[in-house]
Design a protein around this motif. Structure first.
Motif, PDB file in Angstrom:
ATOM      1  N   GLU A 120      33.356  32.475  30.579  1.00 18.31           N
ATOM      2  CA  GLU A 120      32.428  33.486  31.076  1.00 18.31           C
ATOM      3  C   GLU A 120      32.540  33.597  32.585  1.00 18.31           C
ATOM      4  O   GLU A 120      33.093  32.724  33.254  1.00 18.31           O
ATOM      5  CB  GLU A 120      30.993  33.201  30.651  1.00 18.31           C
ATOM      6  N   MET A 121      32.022  34.686  33.084  1.00 19.54           N
ATOM      7  CA  MET A 121      32.015  34.936  34.522  1.00 19.54           C
ATOM      8  C   MET A 121      30.794  35.771  34.866  1.00 19.54           C
ATOM      9  O   MET A 121      30.157  36.346  33.973  1.00 19.54           O
ATOM     10  CB  MET A 121      33.282  35.688  34.938  1.00 19.54           C
ATOM     11  N   THR A 122      30.470  35.798  36.139  1.00 20.21           N
ATOM     12  CA  THR A 122      29.428  36.698  36.626  1.00 20.21           C
ATOM     13  C   THR A 122      30.071  37.657  37.611  1.00 20.21           C
ATOM     14  O   THR A 122      30.971  37.291  38.376  1.00 20.21           O
ATOM     15  CB  THR A 122      28.281  35.935  37.309  1.00 20.21           C
ATOM     16  N   ASP A 129      33.777  49.289  38.846  1.00 21.49           N
ATOM     17  CA  ASP A 129      35.229  49.271  38.677  1.00 21.49           C
ATOM     18  C   ASP A 129      35.727  47.888  38.280  1.00 21.49           C
ATOM     19  O   ASP A 129      36.629  47.756  37.449  1.00 21.49           O
ATOM     20  CB  ASP A 129      35.942  49.718  39.960  1.00 21.49           C
ATOM     21  N   LEU A 130      35.141  46.860  38.878  1.00 21.36           N
ATOM     22  CA  LEU A 130      35.563  45.498  38.570  1.00 21.36           C
ATOM     23  C   LEU A 130      35.123  45.096  37.163  1.00 21.36           C
ATOM     24  O   LEU A 130      35.891  44.474  36.417  1.00 21.36           O
ATOM     25  CB  LEU A 130      35.010  44.521  39.611  1.00 21.36           C
ATOM     26  N   ILE A 131      33.924  45.472  36.780  1.00 20.10           N
ATOM     27  CA  ILE A 131      33.453  45.188  35.415  1.00 20.10           C
ATOM     28  C   ILE A 131      34.379  45.870  34.409  1.00 20.10           C
ATOM     29  O   ILE A 131      34.797  45.258  33.414  1.00 20.10           O
ATOM     30  CB  ILE A 131      31.981  45.630  35.244  1.00 20.10           C
ATOM     31  N   ALA A 132      34.750  47.122  34.676  1.00 21.42           N
ATOM     32  CA  ALA A 132      35.658  47.845  33.776  1.00 21.42           C
ATOM     33  C   ALA A 132      37.021  47.150  33.706  1.00 21.42           C
ATOM     34  O   ALA A 132      37.637  47.086  32.627  1.00 21.42           O
ATOM     35  CB  ALA A 132      35.818  49.291  34.241  1.00 21.42           C
ATOM     36  N   TYR A 133      37.505  46.622  34.814  1.00 19.46           N
ATOM     37  CA  TYR A 133      38.771  45.883  34.848  1.00 19.46           C
ATOM     38  C   TYR A 133      38.705  44.693  33.885  1.00 19.46           C
ATOM     39  O   TYR A 133      39.619  44.482  33.070  1.00 19.46           O
ATOM     40  CB  TYR A 133      39.047  45.419  36.278  1.00 19.46           C
ATOM     41  N   TYR A 134      37.634  43.914  33.970  1.00 17.61           N
ATOM     42  CA  TYR A 134      37.497  42.751  33.094  1.00 17.61           C
ATOM     43  C   TYR A 134      37.332  43.165  31.633  1.00 17.61           C
ATOM     44  O   TYR A 134      37.846  42.509  30.726  1.00 17.61           O
ATOM     45  CB  TYR A 134      36.341  41.862  33.543  1.00 17.61           C
ATOM     46  N   GLU A 135      36.619  44.246  31.394  1.00 17.05           N
ATOM     47  CA  GLU A 135      36.457  44.717  30.016  1.00 17.05           C
ATOM     48  C   GLU A 135      37.811  45.101  29.414  1.00 17.05           C
ATOM     49  O   GLU A 135      38.068  44.831  28.234  1.00 17.05           O
ATOM     50  CB  GLU A 135      35.477  45.889  29.963  1.00 17.05           C
ATOM     51  N   ARG A 136      38.690  45.701  30.206  1.00 20.92           N
ATOM     52  CA  ARG A 136      40.025  46.048  29.717  1.00 20.92           C
ATOM     53  C   ARG A 136      40.840  44.804  29.372  1.00 20.92           C
ATOM     54  O   ARG A 136      41.818  44.875  28.636  1.00 20.92           O
ATOM     55  CB  ARG A 136      40.777  46.890  30.750  1.00 20.92           C
ATOM     56  N   ARG A 137      40.445  43.664  29.883  1.00 21.18           N
ATOM     57  CA  ARG A 137      41.146  42.407  29.622  1.00 21.18           C
ATOM     58  C   ARG A 137      40.413  41.537  28.593  1.00 21.18           C
ATOM     59  O   ARG A 137      40.664  40.354  28.489  1.00 21.18           O
ATOM     60  CB  ARG A 137      41.364  41.666  30.932  1.00 21.18           C
ATOM     61  N   LEU A 141      30.448  42.462  28.287  1.00 23.56           N
ATOM     62  CA  LEU A 141      29.119  42.241  28.852  1.00 23.56           C
ATOM     63  C   LEU A 141      28.242  41.592  27.792  1.00 23.56           C
ATOM     64  O   LEU A 141      28.235  42.013  26.639  1.00 23.56           O
ATOM     65  CB  LEU A 141      28.503  43.562  29.299  1.00 23.56           C
ATOM     66  N   THR A 142      27.511  40.561  28.178  1.00 20.33           N
ATOM     67  CA  THR A 142      26.650  39.848  27.227  1.00 20.33           C
ATOM     68  C   THR A 142      25.236  40.405  27.204  1.00 20.33           C
ATOM     69  O   THR A 142      24.461  40.068  26.313  1.00 20.33           O
ATOM     70  CB  THR A 142      26.564  38.360  27.601  1.00 20.33           C
ATOM     71  N   GLY A 143      24.873  41.202  28.188  1.00 20.07           N
ATOM     72  CA  GLY A 143      23.502  41.670  28.322  1.00 20.07           C
ATOM     73  C   GLY A 143      22.669  40.769  29.216  1.00 20.07           C
ATOM     74  O   GLY A 143      21.570  41.129  29.634  1.00 20.07           O
ATOM     75  N   GLU A 144      23.204  39.585  29.514  1.00 15.88           N
ATOM     76  CA  GLU A 144      22.496  38.640  30.391  1.00 15.88           C
ATOM     77  C   GLU A 144      22.699  39.026  31.851  1.00 15.88           C
ATOM     78  O   GLU A 144      23.785  39.425  32.258  1.00 15.88           O
ATOM     79  CB  GLU A 144      23.013  37.223  30.155  1.00 15.88           C
ATOM     80  N   VAL A 167      26.692  39.037  33.263  1.00 15.30           N
ATOM     81  CA  VAL A 167      27.547  38.007  32.674  1.00 15.30           C
ATOM     82  C   VAL A 167      28.512  38.660  31.701  1.00 15.30           C
ATOM     83  O   VAL A 167      28.103  39.457  30.855  1.00 15.30           O
ATOM     84  CB  VAL A 167      26.697  36.932  31.956  1.00 15.30           C
ATOM     85  N   LEU A 168      29.786  38.312  31.844  1.00 18.26           N
ATOM     86  CA  LEU A 168      30.818  38.741  30.917  1.00 18.26           C
ATOM     87  C   LEU A 168      31.395  37.496  30.243  1.00 18.26           C
ATOM     88  O   LEU A 168      31.448  36.435  30.845  1.00 18.26           O
ATOM     89  CB  LEU A 168      31.948  39.496  31.634  1.00 18.26           C
ATOM     90  N   ARG A 169      31.841  37.666  29.003  1.00 23.80           N
ATOM     91  CA  ARG A 169      32.322  36.514  28.226  1.00 23.80           C
ATOM     92  C   ARG A 169      33.506  36.945  27.355  1.00 23.80           C
ATOM     93  O   ARG A 169      33.541  38.074  26.878  1.00 23.80           O
ATOM     94  CB  ARG A 169      31.186  35.979  27.349  1.00 23.80           C
ATOM     95  N   LYS A 170      34.424  36.005  27.167  1.00 22.51           N
ATOM     96  CA  LYS A 170      35.578  36.256  26.305  1.00 22.51           C
ATOM     97  C   LYS A 170      35.821  35.024  25.444  1.00 22.51           C
ATOM     98  O   LYS A 170      35.817  33.896  25.947  1.00 22.51           O
ATOM     99  CB  LYS A 170      36.819  36.543  27.145  1.00 22.51           C
TER     100      LYS A 170
END
Length: 175
Positions: A120-122, A129-137, A141-144, A167-170
């Protein structure tokens, strides 16, 4: 490009890279900067040195010959979970795939060395733009949401009081 763990001898060059990519005019040469949201420093030498001696953390460096071209901080959070932060690519080398290589290397490292099954990352909420970059990878988004340390100048000087992290998680697997 070789990826290797950072050592104490790398701290000064690592600090210079991180500051150049996140803050000030040099950061604006790249697309991932926070210079419009934060002034001051992104990190300090003491914080980087603390990571170097923490058995639950590592900074991986992307080396271009003798030069540090990028880095990423990894932290073992709990059984099966790792945290990724401080993903940095030299502003003059951004948009060339090095960030993706560092993400892939990070996922492999935490799966193999810490048996992590998720990472995970914050990210500052305002950095669409950065959130979209991570989503493409593959990060979701966790909702947190988590508070940004608005009153701690070690993390920068906010230009708005509205900053907060999402918070993003993979999910990952070894091999």
């Amino acid at each position: 490009m070789m990826i290797r763990p950072a050592g104490e001898q790398d701290v000064a060059a690592l600090h210079k890279l991180v500051e150049s990519a996140y803050r000030g005019d040099s950061a604006k040469r790249g697309w991932t900067h926070e210079a419009d949201l934060l002034g001051g420093q992104r990190t300090d030498l003491e914080s980087l040195q603390e990571i170097m001696v923490d058995q639950n953390q590592v900074i991986l460096l992307a080396m271009d010959g003798p030069d540090i071209a990028g880095c990423v901080q990894l932290m073992r959070v709990s059984e099966g979970l790792a945290y990724l932060g401080l993903l940095t690519v030299d502003p003059d080398r951004q948009a060339g795939g090095l960030g993706k290589k560092l993400l892939d290397g990070s996922e492999h490292y935490v799966a193999e060395n810490w048996q992590a099954r998720a990472i995970e990352m914050t990210v500052i909420r305002q950095r669409d733009d950065l959130i979209a970059y991570y989503e493409r990878r593959g990060y979701a988004l966790t909702g947190e949401r988590r508070p940004f340390p608005l009153d701690d100048p070690r993390y920068g000087l906010p230009k708005t009081q509205e900053l907060e992290f999402v918070v993003l998680r993979k999910e990952i697997r070894a091999g």
